[in-house]
Structures are given as structure tokens and as C-alpha cells.
Design a protein around this motif. Structure first.
Motif, short mmCIF file in Angstrom:
data_model
loop_
_atom_site.label_atom_id
_atom_site.label_comp_id
_atom_site.label_asym_id
_atom_site.label_seq_id
_atom_site.Cartn_x
_atom_site.Cartn_y
_atom_site.Cartn_z
N SER A 181 -7.05 0.65 -6.21
CA SER A 181 -8.05 -0.27 -5.69
C SER A 181 -9.32 0.51 -5.39
O SER A 181 -9.30 1.46 -4.60
CB SER A 181 -7.51 -0.94 -4.42
OG SER A 181 -8.52 -1.63 -3.74
N CYS A 182 -10.42 0.11 -6.01
CA CYS A 182 -11.67 0.85 -5.88
C CYS A 182 -12.36 0.56 -4.55
O CYS A 182 -12.56 -0.60 -4.18
CB CYS A 182 -12.60 0.47 -7.04
SG CYS A 182 -14.23 1.22 -6.95
N ILE A 183 -12.71 1.62 -3.84
CA ILE A 183 -13.55 1.49 -2.65
C ILE A 183 -15.01 1.66 -3.03
O ILE A 183 -15.86 0.86 -2.63
CB ILE A 183 -13.14 2.52 -1.58
CG1 ILE A 183 -11.75 2.18 -1.03
CG2 ILE A 183 -14.17 2.55 -0.45
CD1 ILE A 183 -11.24 3.17 0.00
N ASN B 139 -7.98 3.34 -2.71
CA ASN B 139 -6.60 3.29 -2.24
C ASN B 139 -5.64 3.01 -3.38
O ASN B 139 -6.04 2.60 -4.47
CB ASN B 139 -6.46 2.18 -1.17
CG ASN B 139 -7.32 2.43 0.04
OD1 ASN B 139 -7.39 3.55 0.55
ND2 ASN B 139 -8.00 1.39 0.52
N VAL B 140 -4.34 3.21 -3.12
CA VAL B 140 -3.31 2.96 -4.12
C VAL B 140 -2.30 1.97 -3.56
O VAL B 140 -1.84 2.10 -2.41
CB VAL B 140 -2.59 4.27 -4.53
CG1 VAL B 140 -1.51 3.99 -5.57
CG2 VAL B 140 -3.59 5.28 -5.07
N TYR B 141 -1.94 0.97 -4.37
CA TYR B 141 -0.93 -0.02 -4.04
C TYR B 141 0.13 -0.04 -5.14
O TYR B 141 -0.15 0.37 -6.27
CB TYR B 141 -1.55 -1.42 -3.92
CG TYR B 141 -2.57 -1.55 -2.82
CD1 TYR B 141 -2.23 -2.11 -1.59
CD2 TYR B 141 -3.88 -1.11 -3.00
CE1 TYR B 141 -3.16 -2.22 -0.57
CE2 TYR B 141 -4.82 -1.21 -1.99
CZ TYR B 141 -4.46 -1.77 -0.78
OH TYR B 141 -5.39 -1.88 0.24
N ASN B 142 1.30 -0.50 -4.84
CA ASN B 142 2.27 -0.90 -5.85
C ASN B 142 2.23 -2.41 -5.94
O ASN B 142 2.27 -3.10 -4.90
CB ASN B 142 3.68 -0.42 -5.51
CG ASN B 142 3.90 1.04 -5.86
OD1 ASN B 142 3.43 1.51 -6.89
ND2 ASN B 142 4.63 1.76 -5.01
N THR C 170 -4.05 10.41 -9.12
CA THR C 170 -3.69 10.10 -7.74
C THR C 170 -3.20 11.35 -7.02
O THR C 170 -2.68 12.29 -7.63
CB THR C 170 -2.58 9.04 -7.70
OG1 THR C 170 -1.45 9.50 -8.46
CG2 THR C 170 -3.07 7.72 -8.27
N THR C 171 -3.38 11.34 -5.70
CA THR C 171 -2.87 12.42 -4.85
C THR C 171 -2.10 11.80 -3.68
O THR C 171 -2.69 11.06 -2.90
CB THR C 171 -4.01 13.28 -4.29
OG1 THR C 171 -4.80 13.78 -5.39
CG2 THR C 171 -3.46 14.45 -3.49
N PRO C 172 -0.79 12.06 -3.58
CA PRO C 172 0.06 12.79 -4.53
C PRO C 172 0.25 12.01 -5.83
O PRO C 172 -0.06 10.83 -5.90
CB PRO C 172 1.39 12.93 -3.77
CG PRO C 172 1.40 11.78 -2.83
CD PRO C 172 -0.02 11.57 -2.41
N LEU C 173 0.79 12.69 -6.84
CA LEU C 173 0.89 12.15 -8.19
C LEU C 173 1.80 10.93 -8.23
O LEU C 173 2.90 10.93 -7.67
CB LEU C 173 1.43 13.22 -9.13
CG LEU C 173 1.30 12.97 -10.63
CD1 LEU C 173 -0.17 12.94 -11.03
CD2 LEU C 173 2.03 14.05 -11.41
N GLN C 174 1.33 9.87 -8.90
CA GLN C 174 2.11 8.65 -9.14
C GLN C 174 2.39 8.51 -10.63
O GLN C 174 1.66 9.06 -11.46
CB GLN C 174 1.33 7.43 -8.64
CG GLN C 174 0.97 7.46 -7.17
CD GLN C 174 2.20 7.40 -6.28
OE1 GLN C 174 3.03 6.52 -6.42
NE2 GLN C 174 2.31 8.35 -5.35
N LYS D 115 0.83 -1.19 0.00
CA LYS D 115 0.00 0.00 0.00
C LYS D 115 0.87 1.25 0.00
O LYS D 115 1.87 1.32 0.73
CB LYS D 115 -0.92 0.01 1.22
CG LYS D 115 -1.98 1.10 1.17
CD LYS D 115 -3.00 0.94 2.30
CE LYS D 115 -4.10 1.97 2.20
NZ LYS D 115 -5.11 1.81 3.28
N VAL D 116 0.51 2.22 -0.83
CA VAL D 116 1.22 3.50 -0.88
C VAL D 116 0.59 4.41 0.16
O VAL D 116 -0.57 4.81 0.04
CB VAL D 116 1.14 4.13 -2.28
CG1 VAL D 116 1.94 5.43 -2.32
CG2 VAL D 116 1.65 3.15 -3.34
N ALA D 117 1.34 4.71 1.19
CA ALA D 117 0.80 5.46 2.32
C ALA D 117 0.36 6.85 1.92
O ALA D 117 0.97 7.51 1.08
CB ALA D 117 1.85 5.54 3.43
N ASN D 118 -0.74 7.29 2.53
CA ASN D 118 -1.25 8.65 2.37
C ASN D 118 -1.50 9.02 0.90
O ASN D 118 -1.29 10.17 0.49
CB ASN D 118 -0.28 9.66 3.01
CG ASN D 118 -0.03 9.37 4.47
OD1 ASN D 118 -0.97 9.11 5.22
ND2 ASN D 118 1.23 9.38 4.86
N THR D 119 -1.91 8.04 0.11
CA THR D 119 -2.16 8.27 -1.31
C THR D 119 -3.54 7.74 -1.68
O THR D 119 -3.92 6.63 -1.29
CB THR D 119 -1.10 7.56 -2.17
OG1 THR D 119 0.20 8.03 -1.80
CG2 THR D 119 -1.31 7.84 -3.66
#
Length: 425
Positions: free
Chosen positions: A170-172, A151-154, A198-202, A134-138
Motif C-alpha cells: 500500500s503506497c503512502i 505499508n504491507v498487507y496480506n 519488502t523489509t523483511p522479505l515477503q 496488515k503485516v506488522a513491522n514490514t
């Protein structure tokens, strides 16, 4: 979105009102794909088949409403889908996703998704992937009339034999306009230079995929009412073009985020003249319809007896499903250097042609221009060309099914070639 036509109209109006914030086209942008060479990266090429979903119920007004609202969402709820099997996580979990040249994010339904949103579809099981981080705070939010967010994961993604690491959204939760189609498991964005949402930008998935390709390009060969189509990544497949056809390239517009390019005019079979001017359009596999300005749309339907707009569903152009015979009284003329064909008659819609500065003429057969039967009137059909209130056009699947398309990321250009359309020409 599957209720009474009045609700479709309301949804259409809401979707249109959100367009400006959804597509987010800045005045200037520098395209950066970050193509790097690494000795430990094996460059590959691969083909992904495109099975058509024959079971999804036709609903023309919904497809038009979504097309009018945002270019990113159309194939989520249209009546004709081209889904590809893409692997996610370790070990790979295979999901049916829409490869969408009108967006840049990759998002899927997952065990993060609210149960009432996920329904009975296949979801990505994050907890079963040993490489998911999981990409924290994203977070991410994409506007398709309403919203999809999560949420965002790598994690590891795999296009057939090409594995690579990339952000996976990942869709909530998502709007009903997206979740109405139970067959699609996510979106795989392939826009040219559009930043991720994404926030912040990925980084975008396309920018991370390119170093793994034998050549920095991909192609589409969508097929009309057929599962014979495919995407190819890293190479051009000449077998999918006509034997005597070359690929005609057009540069993308300066600062392009989408696959936006110039074309020089349109021609309607049976009409003497071309409609010539300077136009741009976006090639978008995520939009089902062909969307053009009012003048061009009216020009086309002026050759279709009984064609009119249905204002109970947002002004959709419809026509009698049983057209009159010989509705092309004139043989189509052409301006020098363009070419043209004779009117077909026989109760068919007229062919639609698009001209380019490089001399290429793309022909969309009239049978492609007949999209579906109207849900409230079995005697009237909805056209595959619809009106679009913006300066640029959207060349969605109705157009792309008529050509072999090369999305040349490295060259900043798009190419089109003729292919066998199964009509004997």
C-alpha cells in the motif's frame, strides 16, 4: 516531470544516477518460485484484456528519462499504456494496474496514500476489505529515480477468475515521476526471480500465483495502437500467433532475476550485413522503449536521413517526421540462415530485426519505431529505439508489440512467435 525541457533533462540525470541501486542485480542468485501442489487449489487459466489508454498525452522525453533511470517505472508515465483490471480485497475492488515483467512487487494507491499524492485517482480502500491484514513491522521501498514506499498487507488478489492470497503493498507516498499519470492505480510485478522490495522479505506475487495456474507460464500479446491485446495466464493461445508460426524458445541466462535471455545480432532494413555478437536483453512490459547500446543505436539511425541526438533532453535520438522518399538505397541483404527483406522506401523508418540462436528472427516494423512527436518541435519525431549505457538491452513494448511472447516460468525460458501485425505480411 511535465514542465520545461530543462527540468526533464535534470530529472533524466537524477534518474540515471539512481539506476544501480534501483535495479539491484547481484552477481549470483538462485531462482526459487516455490511451486507446490495442493489438493485444495484449483488450477486455472485466464485471459486479461489490455485496453489502451488513448487520452494520456504523449511525452517522449519523459518516457526516455524514465527508461534510462530504471526498468521498473517506464509505463507509469509514458504516452501509451496497457492497463489490466485486477481485483483486490473482499469484496473485490477493481483497479487499473500495469502488469510489469520488470519488477516483482504489487503495489497500489490506497487510503494510506497522502491526499496530495493520490490526487483524484481510484484508490484501494483497505478498510472496506474484510480479508486485509496488515503485516506488522514490514515496509517496502522501491526506487524509481526517487521513491515509492508504504505499508504491507496480506489480502486477496484476483486475476479475472483466479483468486489467491498474496502480499499487497500500500503506497503512502511516491515521486512525481510516478504520480504524474492519473490513469494508473498501481503496479503488478511479474519479474522472473527478482525478490520483493519488502523489509523483511515477503514472497513475490508470481511465486504465489503459479500454483493456481493450469501451467506455470503467462503470455503477452501487446498491440500497436490497439486495445485488442491481452495477457493470458496458465495457457498459450495459438489464435494469437500466425497460423504457420511456431514458438521459438530461448533459455534465460543463468541466475536470471529478470526475463533476461541471449540474442545473436540485429539487422536494419536496407543494410547489407547483420551486426553479430553475443548479447543479452531483458523483456520488460514496464518499459515502453527499445533500449540498446550506442553502436546498435547509431547503426539503426545511420539509415534514417536527418536523424540526430537532441542533447537538450539527454541525447534522445530524433528524426524529421516527414522523411525523404526512398531512403533505403540498397536492398537488405542477409547472412545465410537469417533472411531479410527489401527496403520499403516511401518515407518510412526502416524495419528492425533481432536474431536468435534458435533461428527465429523478430521483425519490428518501421512504423513501430516511430514513437512520438517531440513536444518542443512538431517537425521532429522521437525514435522508439534509444541509447542505453549498459551491457544488456531492454526489449520494451516497442519490441514486444511485434511478437507473441511466452514467459515460461516453469521452463526457465522465454518464447517468441510471429503474429499478425496488420501490415499485410
Amino acid at each position: 516531470m511535465s514542465g520545461p525541457l530543462f527540468n526533464l533533462l535534470v530529472s533524466y540525470l537524477l534518474l540515471c544516477s539512481s539506476f544501480a541501486t534501483a535495479i539491484r542485480i547481484p552477481h549470483t542468485i538462485t531462482n526459487k518460485h516455490g511451486i507446490h501442489s495442493h489438493q485444495n487449489i484449483v488450477k486455472r487459466s485466464v485471459t486479461l484484456d489490455l485496453p489502451r489508454n488513448p487520452d494520456y498525452a504523449p511525452n517522449g522525453p519523459v518516457a526516455y528519462a524514465l527508461g534510462k533511470g530504471d526498468v521498473n517505472a517506464d509505463t507509469v508515465t509514458n504516452d501509451r499504456e496497457y492497463l489490466s483490471r485486477v481485483g483486490f480485497g473482499t469484496p473485490l475492488q477493481w483497479l487499473n494496474v500495469d502488469l510489469d515483467t520488470g519488477s516483482s512487487d504489487v503495489w497500489v494507491y490506497s487510503n494510506d496514500t497522502l491526499p496530495e499524492v493520490a490526487g483524484n485517482r481510484t484508490v484501494f480502500r483497505i478498510q472496506d476489505s474484510s480479508t486485509a491484514q496488515k503485516v506488522a513491522n514490514t515496509t517496502w521501498i522501491i526506487t524509481y529515480g526517487n521513491r515509492a514506499w508504504g505499508n504491507v498487507y496480506n489480502d486477496t488478489l484476483s486475476l479475472a477468475t483466479i483468486p489467491f492470497s498474496a502480499p499487497l503493498e500500500s503506497c503512502i507516498s511516491a515521486s512525481p515521476s510516478l504520480t504524474a499519470d492519473p490513469f494508473i492505480d498501481g503496479i503488478f510485478g511479474l519479474a522472473y526471480g527478482l525478490p520483493s522490495q519488502t523489509t523483511p522479505l515477503q514472497p513475490t506475487v508470481l511465486s504465489l500465483l503459479l500454483p493456481h495456474l493450469a501451467a506455470p507460464l503467462f503470455t503477452t500479446d501487446l498491440r500497436h495502437h490497439s486495445s485488442a491485446g491481452a495477457y493470458t495466464f496458465g495457457y498459450i493461445d495459438p489464435a494469437r500467433c500466425k497460423a504457420d508460426s511456431q514458438i521459438h524458445y530461448t533459455p534465460l541466462v543463468q541466475g536470471a532475476q529478470f526475463w533476461e535471455f541471449a540474442y545473436t545480432g540485429i539487422h536494419v532494413e536496407g543494410q547489407a550485413d547483420w551486426y553479430l555478437a553475443n548479447f543479452t536483453a531483458i523483456a520488460d512490459t514496464g518499459t515502453t522503449l527499445l533500449l540498446l547500446n550506442r553502436d546498435m543505436t547509431e547503426l539503426y539511425y545511420s539509415s534514417v536521413p536527418g536523424a540526430k541526438q537532441n542533447w537538450t533532453v539527454g541525447g534522445i535520438w530524433t528524426f524529421p517526421c516527414q522523411l525523404e522518399e526512398d531512403h533505403h538505397p540498397e536492398e537488405s541483404g542477409s547472412q545465410e540462415g537469417w533472411g531479410g527483406g527489401e527496403g520499403r522506401g516511401g518515407g518510412e523508418l526502416p524495419d528492425f530485426e533481432v536474431g536468435f540462436e534458435n533461428g527465429f528472427v523478430a521483425r519490428v516494423p518501421g512504423r513501430f519505431m516511430n514513437y512520438t512527436v517531440m513536444p518542443d518541435d512538431a517537425g521532429r519525431c522521437m525514435g522508439g529505439l534509444q541509447e542505453w549505457d549498459y551491457e544488456f538491452g531492454i526489449f520494451g513494448d516497442v519490441f514486444l508489440k511485434a511478437v507473441y511472447a511466452v514467459f515460461d516460468v516453469g521452463g526457465g525460458r522465454i518464447g517468441f512467435a510471429e503474429k499478425d501485425l496488420g501490415d499485410g505480411e
